[in-house]
Scaffold this active site. Structure first.
Site, PDB file in Angstrom:
ATOM      1  N   ARG A 101       0.843  -1.205   0.000  1.00  0.00           N
ATOM      2  CA  ARG A 101       0.000   0.000   0.000  1.00  0.00           C
ATOM      3  C   ARG A 101       0.873   1.248   0.000  1.00  0.00           C
ATOM      4  O   ARG A 101       0.533   2.253  -0.610  1.00  0.00           O
ATOM      5  CB  ARG A 101      -0.962  -0.008   1.206  1.00  0.00           C
ATOM      6  CG  ARG A 101      -1.724   1.291   1.371  1.00  0.00           C
ATOM      7  CD  ARG A 101      -3.087   1.146   2.040  1.00  0.00           C
ATOM      8  NE  ARG A 101      -3.122   0.228   3.165  1.00  0.00           N
ATOM      9  CZ  ARG A 101      -2.569   0.456   4.364  1.00  0.00           C
ATOM     10  NH1 ARG A 101      -1.918   1.579   4.609  1.00  0.00           N
ATOM     11  NH2 ARG A 101      -2.649  -0.442   5.320  1.00  0.00           N
TER      12      ARG A 101
ATOM     13  N   TYR B 198     -14.337  17.035 -17.045  1.00  0.00           N
ATOM     14  CA  TYR B 198     -14.788  15.641 -17.071  1.00  0.00           C
ATOM     15  C   TYR B 198     -15.957  15.489 -16.081  1.00  0.00           C
ATOM     16  O   TYR B 198     -15.877  15.950 -14.935  1.00  0.00           O
ATOM     17  CB  TYR B 198     -13.616  14.745 -16.671  1.00  0.00           C
ATOM     18  CG  TYR B 198     -13.978  13.301 -16.537  1.00  0.00           C
ATOM     19  CD1 TYR B 198     -14.322  12.558 -17.654  1.00  0.00           C
ATOM     20  CD2 TYR B 198     -13.985  12.667 -15.301  1.00  0.00           C
ATOM     21  CE1 TYR B 198     -14.665  11.221 -17.540  1.00  0.00           C
ATOM     22  CE2 TYR B 198     -14.323  11.334 -15.177  1.00  0.00           C
ATOM     23  CZ  TYR B 198     -14.666  10.617 -16.294  1.00  0.00           C
ATOM     24  OH  TYR B 198     -14.999   9.306 -16.180  1.00  0.00           O
TER      25      TYR B 198
ATOM     26  N   LYS C 168      -6.500   6.328 -20.045  1.00  0.00           N
ATOM     27  CA  LYS C 168      -6.663   6.866 -21.386  1.00  0.00           C
ATOM     28  C   LYS C 168      -5.369   6.697 -22.194  1.00  0.00           C
ATOM     29  O   LYS C 168      -4.968   5.582 -22.438  1.00  0.00           O
ATOM     30  CB  LYS C 168      -7.135   8.316 -21.287  1.00  0.00           C
ATOM     31  CG  LYS C 168      -8.240   8.539 -20.225  1.00  0.00           C
ATOM     32  CD  LYS C 168      -9.537   7.851 -20.560  1.00  0.00           C
ATOM     33  CE  LYS C 168     -10.550   7.856 -19.410  1.00  0.00           C
ATOM     34  NZ  LYS C 168     -10.883   9.158 -18.854  1.00  0.00           N
TER      35      LYS C 168
HETATM   36  C1  LIG Z   1     -11.485   9.598 -17.640  1.00  0.00           C
HETATM   37  C2  LIG Z   1     -11.080  10.884 -17.076  1.00  0.00           C
HETATM   38  C3  LIG Z   1     -10.922  11.054 -15.701  1.00  0.00           C
HETATM   39  C4  LIG Z   1     -11.221   9.946 -14.708  1.00  0.00           C
HETATM   40  O1  LIG Z   1     -10.340   8.881 -14.860  1.00  0.00           O
HETATM   41  P1  LIG Z   1     -10.743   7.349 -14.552  1.00  0.00           P
HETATM   42  O2  LIG Z   1      -9.474   6.627 -14.835  1.00  0.00           O
HETATM   43  O3  LIG Z   1     -11.856   6.993 -15.461  1.00  0.00           O
HETATM   44  O4  LIG Z   1     -11.141   7.289 -13.129  1.00  0.00           O
HETATM   45  C5  LIG Z   1     -10.494  12.293 -15.252  1.00  0.00           C
HETATM   46  N1  LIG Z   1     -10.249  13.310 -16.094  1.00  0.00           N
HETATM   47  C6  LIG Z   1     -10.400  13.183 -17.433  1.00  0.00           C
HETATM   48  C7  LIG Z   1     -10.121  14.339 -18.325  1.00  0.00           C
HETATM   49  C8  LIG Z   1     -10.826  11.969 -17.967  1.00  0.00           C
HETATM   50  O5  LIG Z   1     -10.994  11.849 -19.277  1.00  0.00           O
END
Ligand SMILES: *Cc1c(COP(=O)(O)O)cnc(C)c1O
Length: 385
Positions: free
Chosen positions: A50, A102, A198
């Site tokens: 952790r 987001y 992403k």
């Molecule tokens: C997807 C996204 C998030 C959140 O991320 P997760 O990995 O889905 O929790 C935050 N900011 C932006 C710009 C995103 O596209």
């Protein structure tokens, strides 16, 4: 000489002198929860996963090097990273946040952070009049640039100037461009956020999140938070993101090239009323992006002639997948009003122009002729109704 970003995606300079891990080229997955001690008070530097894990630590060093930060922390998702960041604020603290963010971030601020006593002013930070909203309680300015999904562009350097003058933090969610195209810390930001799910991961196969900072004091607080609250990225997921990052450069270049061609094609279609892609010279943020970024990314938002047309596109695509998320090798199409931005209050949706005829594309790295070919036949089939 500082190495180029594509090389940094593949090689971590500080690991090069010694052959560790039997010379393994792929960094090993340390699938362990805990670590043995050689004696009382003797630690290998790793005590419990952790707190830290070698695979996660390696990934964190790579991401810190890509962003030019002193350190990075890897979380189990982007939202876990943003939640850990919000723990740095206390009741009474005030944040200025961009109004086009987001949807999950807006949900977190409105439903959890507010309950914890943090207050927000939501404004369009791309219009450049942020300073007037700063109060004695303001602790940070929080933006994405370009924004999701409307692709508004904020001037990071000028926001950083405002933040510095008032001794508050500038936080930039850099998910849309990835460190390959933009490095907010080098433009004066204090904290950079990534949804590693992403572009960094790039294959739509795992979730991850990052906080990167250029400041020792912030790093120490965040390390305490991850140790205490426990949302660190698991070893195998760390390895998947490490593997994804190796090809970040060529993926970003190809996806951007595809996006540019697709944006131009969309602009010529009679069923498309408006194409929002910052790489088009007509985009209001084009000049700022040329100044502060090395590229324009591969996200396109476009407004179709009607809600019915937008829905028909979503029903008919096949290779292009109707799915949330972005930044992977596959081209995805999203319906912001009911998906990514479903929890955003209606008045903000309307103000930002997120209507029922708006679609968002995350352009992948397929052959562009196949992407355009599919959309062309989908568009034609709808006309023929
Ligand atoms: C997807 C996204 C998030 C959140 O991320 P997760 O990995 O889905 O929790 C935050 N900011 C932006 C710009 C995103 O596209």
């Amino acid at each position: 000489m500082e190495r180029s970003i594509s090389t940094k995606c593949i090689h971590l300079e500080e690991e090069e002198d010694c052959i560790k891990h039997y010379g393994a080229i792929s960094y090993p997955i340390y699938q362990t929860a805990t670590y043995a001690h050689m004696g009382v008070g003797k630690s290998t530097g790793f005590d419990y996963s952790r707190l830290q894990n070698p695979t996660r630590e390696h990934l964190e060093k790579v991401v810190a090097s890509l962003e030019g930060g002193i350190s990075a922390l890897a979380f189990s998702s982007g939202m876990a990273a943003i939640s850990a960041l919000m723990e740095l604020f206390k009741p009474g603290d005030h944040l200025i946040v961009d109004s086009d963010l987001y949807g999950g971030s807006i949900r977190l601020f409105n439903n959890i952070s507010k309950k914890n006593g943090i207050t927000f002013t939501s404004i369009n930070c791309c219009e450049g009049n942020v300073e007037q909203y700063i109060t004695k309680d303001t602790k940070a300015i929080y933006v994405e640039t370009p924004t999701n999904p409307m692709m508004n562009v904020a001037d990071i350097e000028s926001l950083a100037d405002v933040a510095k003058r008032h001794n508050i933090w500038l936080v930039v969610d850099n998910t849309f461009l990835s460190p390959y195209f933009q490095n907010p810390l080098k433009l004066g930001a204090d904290i950079v956020i990534h949804s590693g799910t992403k572009y960094l991961g790039g294959h739509n196969d795992t979730l991850a999140g990052f906080l990167v900072t250029s400041r020792q004091d912030i790093d120490e607080k965040l390390r305490f938070n991850i140790k205490t609250t426990g949302a660190g990225l698991a070893p195998f997921d760390s390895w998947l993101i490490l593997r994804g990052i190796k090809t970040l450069g060529i993926r970003m270049e190809r996806a951007q090239q595809n996006a540019h061609r697709l944006a131009e094609w969309l602009g010529r279609q009679p069923q498309v009323k408006r194409v929002i892609y910052p790489g088009l010279k007509t985009h209001p943020g084009y000049e700022i992006m040329k100044k502060q970024s090395r590229g324009f990314g591969a996200m396109i938002t476009f407004e179709t002639e009607s809600k019915e047309f937008a829905l028909a596109v979503l029903e008919r695509v096949r290779m292009i997948k109707f799915a949330e998320s972005l930044g992977g090798v596959e081209t995805l199409i999203t319906y912001p009003v009911t998906q990514t931005h479903a929890d955003v209050p209606k008045d903000i949706l309307a103000k930002n122009g997120i209507t029922e005829s708006v679609l968002r594309l995350s352009v992948g790295i397929e052959d562009i002729n196949d992407i355009i070919g599919e959309l062309e036949s989908v568009f034609n089939s709808i006309e023929g109704l």
